[in-house]
Design a protein around this motif. Structure first.
Motif, PDB file in Angstrom:
ATOM      1  N   SER A  82       0.831  -1.200   0.000  1.00  0.00           N
ATOM      2  CA  SER A  82       0.000   0.000   0.000  1.00  0.00           C
ATOM      3  C   SER A  82       0.867   1.251   0.000  1.00  0.00           C
ATOM      4  O   SER A  82       1.864   1.321   0.720  1.00  0.00           O
ATOM      5  N   PRO A  83       0.498   2.282  -0.773  1.00  0.00           N
ATOM      6  CA  PRO A  83       1.227   3.554  -0.736  1.00  0.00           C
ATOM      7  C   PRO A  83       1.012   4.326   0.565  1.00  0.00           C
ATOM      8  O   PRO A  83       1.777   5.233   0.880  1.00  0.00           O
ATOM      9  N   ALA A  84      -0.042   3.985   1.305  1.00  0.00           N
ATOM     10  CA  ALA A  84      -0.355   4.709   2.543  1.00  0.00           C
ATOM     11  C   ALA A  84      -0.751   3.727   3.642  1.00  0.00           C
ATOM     12  O   ALA A  84      -1.896   3.698   4.091  1.00  0.00           O
ATOM     13  N   PRO A  85       0.192   2.910   4.098  1.00  0.00           N
ATOM     14  CA  PRO A  85      -0.111   1.937   5.150  1.00  0.00           C
ATOM     15  C   PRO A  85      -0.253   2.608   6.507  1.00  0.00           C
ATOM     16  O   PRO A  85      -0.059   3.829   6.641  1.00  0.00           O
ATOM     17  N   GLY A  86      -0.571   1.828   7.508  1.00  0.00           N
ATOM     18  CA  GLY A  86      -0.763   2.363   8.847  1.00  0.00           C
ATOM     19  C   GLY A  86       0.430   3.134   9.371  1.00  0.00           C
ATOM     20  O   GLY A  86       0.276   4.108  10.122  1.00  0.00           O
ATOM     21  N   GLU A  87       1.631   2.735   8.977  1.00  0.00           N
ATOM     22  CA  GLU A  87       2.830   3.438   9.429  1.00  0.00           C
ATOM     23  C   GLU A  87       2.832   4.895   8.962  1.00  0.00           C
ATOM     24  O   GLU A  87       3.245   5.797   9.698  1.00  0.00           O
ATOM     25  N   VAL A  88       2.376   5.124   7.728  1.00  0.00           N
ATOM     26  CA  VAL A  88       2.285   6.494   7.204  1.00  0.00           C
ATOM     27  C   VAL A  88       1.243   7.283   7.992  1.00  0.00           C
ATOM     28  O   VAL A  88       1.449   8.449   8.343  1.00  0.00           O
ATOM     29  N   GLY A  89       0.113   6.645   8.277  1.00  0.00           N
ATOM     30  CA  GLY A  89      -0.920   7.306   9.058  1.00  0.00           C
ATOM     31  C   GLY A  89      -0.435   7.701  10.440  1.00  0.00           C
ATOM     32  O   GLY A  89      -0.740   8.796  10.937  1.00  0.00           O
ATOM     33  N   CYS A  90       0.343   6.825  11.070  1.00  0.00           N
ATOM     34  CA  CYS A  90       0.890   7.135  12.398  1.00  0.00           C
ATOM     35  C   CYS A  90       1.854   8.314  12.333  1.00  0.00           C
ATOM     36  O   CYS A  90       1.861   9.176  13.222  1.00  0.00           O
ATOM     37  N   ALA A  91       2.677   8.366  11.293  1.00  0.00           N
ATOM     38  CA  ALA A  91       3.661   9.442  11.164  1.00  0.00           C
ATOM     39  C   ALA A  91       2.988  10.804  11.027  1.00  0.00           C
ATOM     40  O   ALA A  91       3.393  11.779  11.675  1.00  0.00           O
ATOM     41  N   ILE A  92       1.953  10.892  10.202  1.00  0.00           N
ATOM     42  CA  ILE A  92       1.285  12.184  10.042  1.00  0.00           C
ATOM     43  C   ILE A  92       0.456  12.518  11.274  1.00  0.00           C
ATOM     44  O   ILE A  92       0.290  13.688  11.631  1.00  0.00           O
TER      45      ILE A  92
END
Length: 338
Positions: free
Chosen positions: A305-315
């Motif tokens: 995924s281009p926007a996995p949970g890790e990206v969501g946590c970072a933002i």
């Protein structure tokens, strides 16, 4: 699940589902919308009639998860419901596509990511810029070194009103603190994510927030200064009370400045010498998949995924820092590495 049909349930059938999630999933091959849930019955009925005639309707999302009708769910609800719904769905064995912002806080977001890892399921955020050819093209220009070393980004997103004054008249939660509203989470999540995507990890943030509407209890204006771990800086400017709608940005590098606005207006690279380089929409990256296709591909193991949970946590960490600094008169908030 490489070739089986993916059965999707959509939790929340308001405007974002009617405009994006339902038509988006309906166009993805090998995906069927089998369940729809909304406490307002007419919302679910509308989506059923227009996009999913065979879907079963629910008023309680917990009953949807118990029914055994879905392999994945799309959580398109007010922010305060994202974490409890997503965690419950993951624990029930479902993959989750969650609307932005991820959660009410970094603590909630971290819990969602932990649940996804524990369940071994996909957790993807619907961060629309990650799936847009315009922003993907910018990412490639940067990766190809067309701007040189990145030094500064300024991003402006101005609107003449909040969603409840425009595209979502019944969306009063957008301007309600207890429901997770406010411009930082609604618009700042998109612009902030773009800044992290292009510039990397943030070291600190200082912000000023304001509320100009007298009938709401959330910020409707925000300005934030970023310092990235690379040494670059960023300036984020947001408003729901602008005289006109305006979206534009500048990305400064050692070899040039990239100017952009709305996707349909193209891009321009300024150099110290020579004619500015024009990049029209016809030169954007081709074949970029939308969020719903990417979600299906991630479930099937075709692509990450281009926007996995890790990206969501970072933002989410960045959003929390902007709000914290704004509450404390612009005091700098340090962001832990990692």
């Amino acid at each position: 699940m490489s070739s089986d049909t993916i059965r999707v349930g959509i939790i929340g059938c308001g405007m974002i589902t009617q405009r994006s999630h339902a038509p988006g999933f309906a166009k993805v091959g090998g995906v069927t919308i089998t369940a729809l849930c909304d406490p307002v019955a007419e919302n679910a009925v509308k989506v059923q009639k227009e996009h999913a005639p065979d879907a079963r309707l629910f008023s309680d999302w917990r009953e949807l998860l118990k029914a055994g009708l879905v392999d994945a769910v799309s959580v398109a609800t007010p922010v305060y419901l994202h974490a409890p719904m997503s965690v419950a769905a993951l624990e029930a064995g479902c993959h989750v596509l969650c609307e932005k912002p991820m959660a009410m806080s970094s603590a909630e977001a971290t819990g969602m990511l932990a649940a996804a890892r524990q369940a071994g399921k996909v957790l993807q955020l619907n961060l629309s810029r990650r799936y847009d050819p315009f922003y993907q093209t910018i990412a490639k220009l940067i990766a190809d070194g067309r701007l040189g070393e990145l030094r500064h980004i300024r991003a402006i997103r101005m609107h003449t009103g909040a969603p409840d004054q425009g595209w979502s008249p019944t969306g009063t939660w957008f301007v309600s603190k207890k429901h997770g509203g406010g411009i930082v989470g609604d618009i700042g999540v998109h612009v902030g994510d773009m800044m992290l995507w292009y510039f990397g990890a943030v070291e600190s943030i200082s912000a000023v927030t304001a509320t100009r509407r007298s009938d709401i209890d959330v910020e409707d204006n925000a300005t934030a200064l970023f310092r990235f771990r690379s040494g670059a800086t960023g300036l984020l400017e947001l408003s729901w009370t602008s005289a006109v709608n305006r979206m534009c940005f500048e990305i400064h590098g050692s070899d040039g400045i990239l100017l952009g606005a709305a996707p349909g207006e193209g891009l321009q690279i300024l150099r110290k010498q020579g004619t500015p380089e024009q990049i029209p929409p016809t030169q954007y990256l081709q074949g970029v998949k939308n969020s719903f296709q990417c979600f299906a591909d991630a479930i099937r193991g075709i692509a990450s995924s281009p926007a996995p949970g890790e990206v969501g946590c970072a933002i989410q960490v960045v959003l929390d820092a902007i709000r914290e600094s704004g509450r404390n008169g612009g005091r700098q908030v340090a962001i832990a590495a990692g």
